[in-house]
Structure formats: structure tokens, C-alpha cells
Write a protein that holds these residues in place. Sequence first.
Motif, PDB file in Angstrom:
ATOM      1  N   GLN A  12      80.744 -16.057 -68.891  1.00 19.53           N
ATOM      2  CA  GLN A  12      81.638 -15.919 -70.069  1.00 19.53           C
ATOM      3  C   GLN A  12      83.218 -15.776 -69.609  1.00 19.53           C
ATOM      4  O   GLN A  12      83.375 -15.098 -68.636  1.00 19.53           O
ATOM      5  N   LEU A  13      84.039 -16.512 -70.450  1.00 23.22           N
ATOM      6  CA  LEU A  13      85.402 -16.520 -70.093  1.00 23.22           C
ATOM      7  C   LEU A  13      86.095 -15.519 -71.025  1.00 23.22           C
ATOM      8  O   LEU A  13      85.913 -15.254 -72.294  1.00 23.22           O
ATOM      9  N   SER A  14      87.431 -14.911 -70.503  1.00 25.09           N
ATOM     10  CA  SER A  14      88.189 -14.160 -71.153  1.00 25.09           C
ATOM     11  C   SER A  14      89.499 -14.864 -71.278  1.00 25.09           C
ATOM     12  O   SER A  14      89.629 -15.407 -69.974  1.00 25.09           O
ATOM     13  N   ILE A  15      89.986 -14.908 -72.331  1.00 22.66           N
ATOM     14  CA  ILE A  15      91.532 -15.731 -72.339  1.00 22.66           C
ATOM     15  C   ILE A  15      92.475 -14.742 -72.538  1.00 22.66           C
ATOM     16  O   ILE A  15      92.483 -13.792 -73.282  1.00 22.66           O
ATOM     17  N   ALA A  16      93.678 -14.848 -71.618  1.00 25.26           N
ATOM     18  CA  ALA A  16      94.874 -14.036 -71.748  1.00 25.26           C
ATOM     19  C   ALA A  16      96.076 -14.619 -72.084  1.00 25.26           C
ATOM     20  O   ALA A  16      96.222 -15.893 -71.677  1.00 25.26           O
ATOM     21  N   VAL A  17      96.939 -14.025 -72.898  1.00 29.08           N
ATOM     22  CA  VAL A  17      98.200 -14.607 -73.113  1.00 29.08           C
ATOM     23  C   VAL A  17      99.163 -13.491 -72.948  1.00 29.08           C
ATOM     24  O   VAL A  17      99.062 -12.474 -73.635  1.00 29.08           O
ATOM     25  N   ARG A  18     100.296 -13.726 -71.990  1.00 28.39           N
ATOM     26  CA  ARG A  18     101.365 -12.840 -71.858  1.00 28.39           C
ATOM     27  C   ARG A  18     102.514 -13.595 -71.527  1.00 28.39           C
ATOM     28  O   ARG A  18     102.490 -14.833 -71.137  1.00 28.39           O
ATOM     29  N   SER A  19     103.814 -13.199 -72.236  1.00 22.47           N
ATOM     30  CA  SER A  19     105.047 -13.414 -71.798  1.00 22.47           C
ATOM     31  C   SER A  19     105.550 -13.392 -70.433  1.00 22.47           C
ATOM     32  O   SER A  19     104.841 -12.421 -69.670  1.00 22.47           O
ATOM     33  N   GLY A  20     106.406 -13.936 -69.954  1.00 19.37           N
ATOM     34  CA  GLY A  20     106.951 -13.704 -68.560  1.00 19.37           C
ATOM     35  C   GLY A  20     107.298 -12.183 -68.399  1.00 19.37           C
ATOM     36  O   GLY A  20     106.801 -11.592 -67.023  1.00 19.37           O
ATOM     37  N   THR A  21     107.643 -11.432 -69.332  1.00 21.11           N
ATOM     38  CA  THR A  21     108.100 -10.221 -69.224  1.00 21.11           C
ATOM     39  C   THR A  21     106.848  -9.167 -69.214  1.00 21.11           C
ATOM     40  O   THR A  21     107.237  -8.154 -68.711  1.00 21.11           O
ATOM     41  N   GLU A  22     105.786  -9.594 -69.701  1.00 22.53           N
ATOM     42  CA  GLU A  22     104.731  -8.544 -69.791  1.00 22.53           C
ATOM     43  C   GLU A  22     103.678  -8.940 -68.654  1.00 22.53           C
ATOM     44  O   GLU A  22     102.974  -8.145 -68.574  1.00 22.53           O
ATOM     45  N   LEU A  23     103.902  -9.764 -67.787  1.00 26.03           N
ATOM     46  CA  LEU A  23     102.894 -10.098 -66.762  1.00 26.03           C
ATOM     47  C   LEU A  23     102.848  -8.931 -65.881  1.00 26.03           C
ATOM     48  O   LEU A  23     104.087  -8.441 -65.554  1.00 26.03           O
ATOM     49  N   THR A  24     101.857  -8.515 -65.380  1.00 25.90           N
ATOM     50  CA  THR A  24     101.703  -7.471 -64.307  1.00 25.90           C
ATOM     51  C   THR A  24     102.187  -8.194 -63.162  1.00 25.90           C
ATOM     52  O   THR A  24     101.712  -9.362 -62.972  1.00 25.90           O
ATOM     53  N   SER A  25     102.276  -7.645 -61.854  1.00 19.96           N
ATOM     54  CA  SER A  25     102.757  -8.200 -60.533  1.00 19.96           C
ATOM     55  C   SER A  25     101.153  -8.840 -60.235  1.00 19.96           C
ATOM     56  O   SER A  25     101.177  -9.856 -59.539  1.00 19.96           O
ATOM     57  N   ALA A  26     100.079  -8.316 -60.263  1.00 18.18           N
ATOM     58  CA  ALA A  26      98.671  -8.558 -60.178  1.00 18.18           C
ATOM     59  C   ALA A  26      98.437  -9.974 -60.775  1.00 18.18           C
ATOM     60  O   ALA A  26      97.705 -10.895 -60.265  1.00 18.18           O
ATOM     61  N   GLU A  27      98.765 -10.025 -61.990  1.00 13.47           N
ATOM     62  CA  GLU A  27      98.695 -11.121 -63.110  1.00 13.47           C
ATOM     63  C   GLU A  27      99.274 -12.369 -62.435  1.00 13.47           C
ATOM     64  O   GLU A  27      98.538 -13.549 -62.187  1.00 13.47           O
ATOM     65  N   LEU A  28     100.524 -12.153 -62.233  1.00 16.19           N
ATOM     66  CA  LEU A  28     101.484 -13.381 -61.781  1.00 16.19           C
ATOM     67  C   LEU A  28     100.914 -13.624 -60.346  1.00 16.19           C
ATOM     68  O   LEU A  28     100.896 -14.920 -60.036  1.00 16.19           O
ATOM     69  N   TYR A  29     100.501 -12.783 -59.583  1.00 17.65           N
ATOM     70  CA  TYR A  29     100.182 -13.052 -58.199  1.00 17.65           C
ATOM     71  C   TYR A  29      98.773 -14.125 -58.333  1.00 17.65           C
ATOM     72  O   TYR A  29      98.495 -14.953 -57.439  1.00 17.65           O
ATOM     73  N   ALA A  30      97.882 -13.725 -59.249  1.00 22.88           N
ATOM     74  CA  ALA A  30      96.679 -14.486 -59.361  1.00 22.88           C
ATOM     75  C   ALA A  30      96.979 -15.921 -59.856  1.00 22.88           C
ATOM     76  O   ALA A  30      96.441 -17.072 -59.314  1.00 22.88           O
ATOM     77  N   LEU A  31      98.014 -16.033 -60.734  1.00 24.09           N
ATOM     78  CA  LEU A  31      98.345 -17.124 -61.221  1.00 24.09           C
ATOM     79  C   LEU A  31      98.860 -18.177 -60.429  1.00 24.09           C
ATOM     80  O   LEU A  31      98.710 -19.237 -60.185  1.00 24.09           O
TER      81      LEU A  31
END
Length: 155
Positions: A12-31
Motif C-alpha cells: 500500500q502506498l501513501s501519497i504526499a504533496v508539499r510545497s518547497g517551503t513545507e518540506l522537512t529536512s528528512a523529506e527533502l533528503y529522501a527525495l
Amino acid sequence: MTDPAVSRRPEQLSIAVRSGTELTSAELYALLRLRVDVFVVEQECPYPELDGRDLLPDTRHVWATTSDDRVAGCLRVLAEEGGVQRIGRVCTARFARGTGVGAVLMREALELIGDTESVLDAQTYATGFYERFGFRPEGEEFLEDGIPHVTMRRR
């Protein structure tokens, strides 16, 4: 109608959508890690991945994660001049290829974009995939980092 490829998803997948200013450092790192793994390592294209656009307030990131928090795929939507939206950095993790993750992400991106004109630069082998979403080739094939691409537009 359900995309048959999506029904083959192993998890099962979860979809996330964030603007550049909303990303956490962990999310940015993973992407960024996924993008480097796919584009730089697998495709052997050393290029400047950090282009200064990921953290802009009008950049939107879309990604899918598995139940064990692995990023299965991602893309970003950029605002271009004239109101055109650009889809880019579309990639799927090796473990998730062939499961429909790319289609799920593209549908989510097009939902964000709506009827606004959009453009992308597709690796030529993937043009059929993008045509499924209303994109049409435009102009001549070109090389980007040694890989054949073509610009595709959805009006």
C-alpha cells in the motif's frame, strides 16, 4: 477506471504533496537521495541535481512511500513563465518499477495542475507513458546528459 498496473502494487502506498517551503529536512533528503540514486548512479549522469528550485514556495513535490517508509517514486511540479507548469525529476525506485507508481504520481501531479498548460522533458523511451496523460511530443529530440529526450506538452 482503475489502472491495471496500480493493482499490481506489492504494498500500500501513501501519497504526499508539499510545497518547497513545507518540506522537512528528512523529506527533502529522501527525495534527493532517490533522484541521485536513479539519475546520477543508475543512469550514470553526473549533473547538478541541486538546481535551487526544490525549496521555492511555488515548487510542489509529489511522492509515494511504502508502508515501511521507503520512497517508491517522486516528481516535482515547477511554475514556469507564462503560467505553464513543468513536471520534472520523475523517477521510480528500482524496487517499485512496473507497479504503477509512476502513473499514480502523474495522476496526482495533473490533479494539482488542473487544466493549466504543462510541459515536461521526457526520456524518449518514456514518451508512450506520458502520452497516456495527454502529453504530445514537441520539437526535435535532444540529448540531456547523454540521454535522448523530447519536450512534451499538454495544452
